[in-house]
Design an enzyme around this catalytic site. Structure first.
Site, PDB file in Angstrom:
ATOM      1  N   TRP A  11       0.825  -1.200   0.000  1.00 60.59           N
ATOM      2  CA  TRP A  11       0.000   0.000   0.000  1.00 60.59           C
ATOM      3  C   TRP A  11       0.864   1.258   0.000  1.00 60.59           C
ATOM      4  O   TRP A  11       0.603   2.202  -0.734  1.00 60.59           O
ATOM      5  CB  TRP A  11      -0.953  -0.019   1.190  1.00 60.59           C
ATOM      6  CG  TRP A  11      -2.027   1.024   1.119  1.00 60.59           C
ATOM      7  CD1 TRP A  11      -2.263   2.021   2.017  1.00 60.59           C
ATOM      8  CD2 TRP A  11      -3.014   1.192   0.095  1.00 60.59           C
ATOM      9  NE1 TRP A  11      -3.331   2.798   1.622  1.00 60.59           N
ATOM     10  CE2 TRP A  11      -3.814   2.305   0.443  1.00 60.59           C
ATOM     11  CE3 TRP A  11      -3.305   0.512  -1.094  1.00 60.59           C
ATOM     12  CZ2 TRP A  11      -4.867   2.757  -0.356  1.00 60.59           C
ATOM     13  CZ3 TRP A  11      -4.361   0.959  -1.886  1.00 60.59           C
ATOM     14  CH2 TRP A  11      -5.129   2.058  -1.516  1.00 60.59           C
ATOM     15  N   ARG A  31      13.117   0.537   5.688  1.00 63.10           N
ATOM     16  CA  ARG A  31      14.286   0.217   6.520  1.00 63.10           C
ATOM     17  C   ARG A  31      15.340  -0.537   5.706  1.00 63.10           C
ATOM     18  O   ARG A  31      15.015  -1.219   4.729  1.00 63.10           O
ATOM     19  CB  ARG A  31      13.867  -0.630   7.725  1.00 63.10           C
ATOM     20  CG  ARG A  31      12.879   0.068   8.649  1.00 63.10           C
ATOM     21  CD  ARG A  31      12.592  -0.770   9.881  1.00 63.10           C
ATOM     22  NE  ARG A  31      11.532  -0.167  10.686  1.00 63.10           N
ATOM     23  CZ  ARG A  31      11.717   0.838  11.541  1.00 63.10           C
ATOM     24  NH1 ARG A  31      12.937   1.352  11.679  1.00 63.10           N
ATOM     25  NH2 ARG A  31      10.716   1.330  12.236  1.00 63.10           N
ATOM     26  N   GLY A 130     -10.686   3.970   2.971  1.00 62.85           N
ATOM     27  CA  GLY A 130     -11.659   3.606   1.960  1.00 62.85           C
ATOM     28  C   GLY A 130     -11.234   2.417   1.131  1.00 62.85           C
ATOM     29  O   GLY A 130     -10.154   1.848   1.326  1.00 62.85           O
ATOM     30  N   LYS A 185     -13.518  -2.826   9.901  1.00 57.73           N
ATOM     31  CA  LYS A 185     -13.921  -3.539   8.682  1.00 57.73           C
ATOM     32  C   LYS A 185     -12.998  -4.727   8.432  1.00 57.73           C
ATOM     33  O   LYS A 185     -13.395  -5.723   7.815  1.00 57.73           O
ATOM     34  CB  LYS A 185     -13.980  -2.581   7.487  1.00 57.73           C
ATOM     35  CG  LYS A 185     -12.642  -1.997   7.045  1.00 57.73           C
ATOM     36  CD  LYS A 185     -12.029  -2.771   5.906  1.00 57.73           C
ATOM     37  CE  LYS A 185     -10.645  -2.250   5.586  1.00 57.73           C
ATOM     38  NZ  LYS A 185      -9.985  -3.026   4.505  1.00 57.73           N
ATOM     39  N   ASP A 237     -16.280  -0.140   2.172  1.00 60.35           N
ATOM     40  CA  ASP A 237     -15.047  -0.901   1.959  1.00 60.35           C
ATOM     41  C   ASP A 237     -15.294  -2.406   2.039  1.00 60.35           C
ATOM     42  O   ASP A 237     -14.361  -3.198   1.948  1.00 60.35           O
ATOM     43  CB  ASP A 237     -14.013  -0.488   3.022  1.00 60.35           C
ATOM     44  CG  ASP A 237     -12.576  -0.681   2.560  1.00 60.35           C
ATOM     45  OD1 ASP A 237     -12.363  -1.315   1.507  1.00 60.35           O
ATOM     46  OD2 ASP A 237     -11.662  -0.220   3.258  1.00 60.35           O
ATOM     47  N   SER A 247      -8.135  -9.488  -0.687  1.00 59.59           N
ATOM     48  CA  SER A 247      -8.274  -9.093   0.716  1.00 59.59           C
ATOM     49  C   SER A 247      -7.453 -10.001   1.627  1.00 59.59           C
ATOM     50  O   SER A 247      -7.742 -11.200   1.749  1.00 59.59           O
ATOM     51  CB  SER A 247      -9.741  -9.141   1.132  1.00 59.59           C
ATOM     52  OG  SER A 247      -9.870  -8.993   2.530  1.00 59.59           O
ATOM     53  N   GLU A 267      -4.462  -7.120   9.385  1.00 58.17           N
ATOM     54  CA  GLU A 267      -4.568  -6.170  10.498  1.00 58.17           C
ATOM     55  C   GLU A 267      -5.713  -6.501  11.454  1.00 58.17           C
ATOM     56  O   GLU A 267      -5.651  -6.199  12.638  1.00 58.17           O
ATOM     57  CB  GLU A 267      -4.739  -4.746   9.965  1.00 58.17           C
ATOM     58  CG  GLU A 267      -3.447  -4.067   9.566  1.00 58.17           C
ATOM     59  CD  GLU A 267      -2.613  -3.610  10.753  1.00 58.17           C
ATOM     60  OE1 GLU A 267      -2.962  -3.919  11.910  1.00 58.17           O
ATOM     61  OE2 GLU A 267      -1.587  -2.951  10.521  1.00 58.17           O
TER      62      GLU A 267
END
Length: 318
Positions: A11, A31, A130, A185, A237, A247, A267
C-alpha cells in the site's frame, strides 16, 4: 507538495506511485533490513507495480525532515515505535497522513491519538481511508475514498492535492467514526473469510448488515457518529474486504478455519484485541467481533462460534 511515504509495503509503495503520478515530489522510505526496499533498490519493482525514476528511494529516516507531508503506511502496532524514532529529528510543521487501519492493542487508542502524542503543536494529522486494491488501481480501475482530519483546512488541502481520475476523495466529518470504521472492517473481513472457509458464504449478506449495525453502536459509544459505519470507511469498503480475492483479512480468515498458514499481514487479527477493550470500556455488545476474538485467541470452534451469532435471542432488526 514535497511528500515522504514511510512504509514500502504494497500500500505504501502504491501511494508513492500514485502521488508521483499526481505530480508531487515523492520519496519512499523503507528500513535497510526491509526485503521490500531491497527489491525496490535493485529493480524498482515489487511484483505488483514498478516505481518510476522520479520517486526517490531512501533508507534514511532523517530525510523526513525535508518533507511537508509524511504519509505513514506501516503495521498499526509499529506506529508508536516509528513515531518515537521520528521524534529524535524534532520535526516541525508537518502534516501526517495515516494510510493504515487499526487500533493500538496496548492502549486501545486510535492511531491519530498515538501520533498526537509525538507531533509538535504546529503539526496536523489526517487519515486516508476507503476501498481499493493496489492491483486494481494500478490497472486504472477507479474508486472512491475519504480523507478526514480535525482541521477543515487540512482536509481541503489534501483532497485538492490528492484527487484525480483514479481516486475521488470525499471530505470526512467524523474522525472518530472513520478511524473505528476503517479498523473494524478488517475484523468483518476475517469473519467473512471464516464463512468462506466453512462453506457458509451465503451468510455474508447477514454478516454485512449486522456487522455495520454493530460497528455503528461502537462509533456512537466512543463519541463518533453512527452513520459513519455506512460510509466509505466501513460499509463502503466491504466489497474490497469481504469478497475480494485480494483481501488479506478475508483470506486469513478462510485459511485459519482450514488450518492452513497465511504469511501476509491481516490487520484485523490485531485490531480485534483492541476493539474488545473498547467493548468492555464502553459496555457495547459486539457479537461478531467477540466471535472472531474467541476463535482467534480463545481457541473456540469457528463453526460453533459463528453459528451462535445466528441463534441468538429473537429481536427486532432495528
Amino acid at each position: 507538495m514535497k511528500i515522504t511515504v514511510l512504509g514500502c509495503g504494497r500500500w505504501g509503495s502504491f501511494i508513492a506511485w500514485y502521488l508521483d503520478r499526481r505530480g508531487h515530489e515523492v520519496s519512499l522510505y523503507g528500513r535497510e533490513t526491509s526485503r521490500n526496499m531491497a527489491r525496490f533498490l535493485e529493480t524498482r519493482d515489487n511484483g505488483l507495480l514498478t516505481l518510476p525514476e522520479s520517486i526517490t528511494l531512501t533508507t534514511e529516516l532523517k530525510k523526513s525532515k525535508d518533507a511537508e507531508v509524511l504519509i505513514i503506511s506501516v503495521n498499526s502496532q509499529g506506529l508508536r515505535s516509528l513515531m518515537e524514532e521520528l521524534s529524535a529529528y524534532e520535526l516541525k510543521n508537518k502534516t501526517y497522513v495515516l494510510c493504515m487501519k487499526g487500533m493500538e492493542i496496548s492502549t486501545g487508542k486510535r492511531l491519530t491519538e498515538v501520533v498526537e502524542e509525538f507531533m509538535d503543536i504546529n503539526s496536523n494529522v489526517a487519515v486516508w481511508l476507503g476501498p481499493g486494491h493496489v492491483q486494481e488501481f494500478y490497472r486504472g480501475i477507479p474508486n472512491c475514498m475519504v480523507i478526514d482530519a480535525k482541521e477543515e483546512e487540512i482536509k481541503d488541502k489534501l483532497i485538492q492535492a490528492f484527487s484525480s481520475d483514479l481516486i475521488r476523495f470525499y471530505y470526512g466529518n467524523d474522525l472518530i467514526g472513520n478511524e473505528i470504521g476503517g479498523a473494524t472492517k478488517n475484523i468483518i473481513g476475517i469473519a467473512a473469510g471464516m464463512l468462506d472457509g466453512l462453506g457458509l458464504s451465503s451468510l455474508k449478506g447477514a454478516l454485512m448488515s449486522r456487522g455495520t449495525r454493530e460497528i455503528s453502536r461502537l462509533m456512537e459509544a466512543t463519541g463518533g457518529n453512527g452513520i459513519s459505519a455506512y460510509g466509505l470507511c466501513h460499509l463502503g469498503d466491504y466489497e474490497a474486504t469481504v469478497f475480494s480475492k485480494y483481501s488479506h483479512n478475508r483470506m486469513f480468515g478462510e485459511l485459519f478455519v482450514k488450518k492452513e498458514d497465511y504469511d501476509s499481514l491481516a490487520e484485523g487479527y490485531y485490531t480485534v484485541k483492541a476493539i474488545m477493550k473498547l467493548s468492555n470500556k464502553y459496555h457495547v455488545d459486539l457479537p461478531i467481533c467477540s466471535a472472531v476474538y474467541d476463535v482467534l485467541f480463545e481457541g473456540k470452534d469457528p463453526k460453533e462460534s459463528l453459528n451462535r451469532l445466528f441463534v441468538r435471542s429473537l429481536k427486532e432488526e432495528f
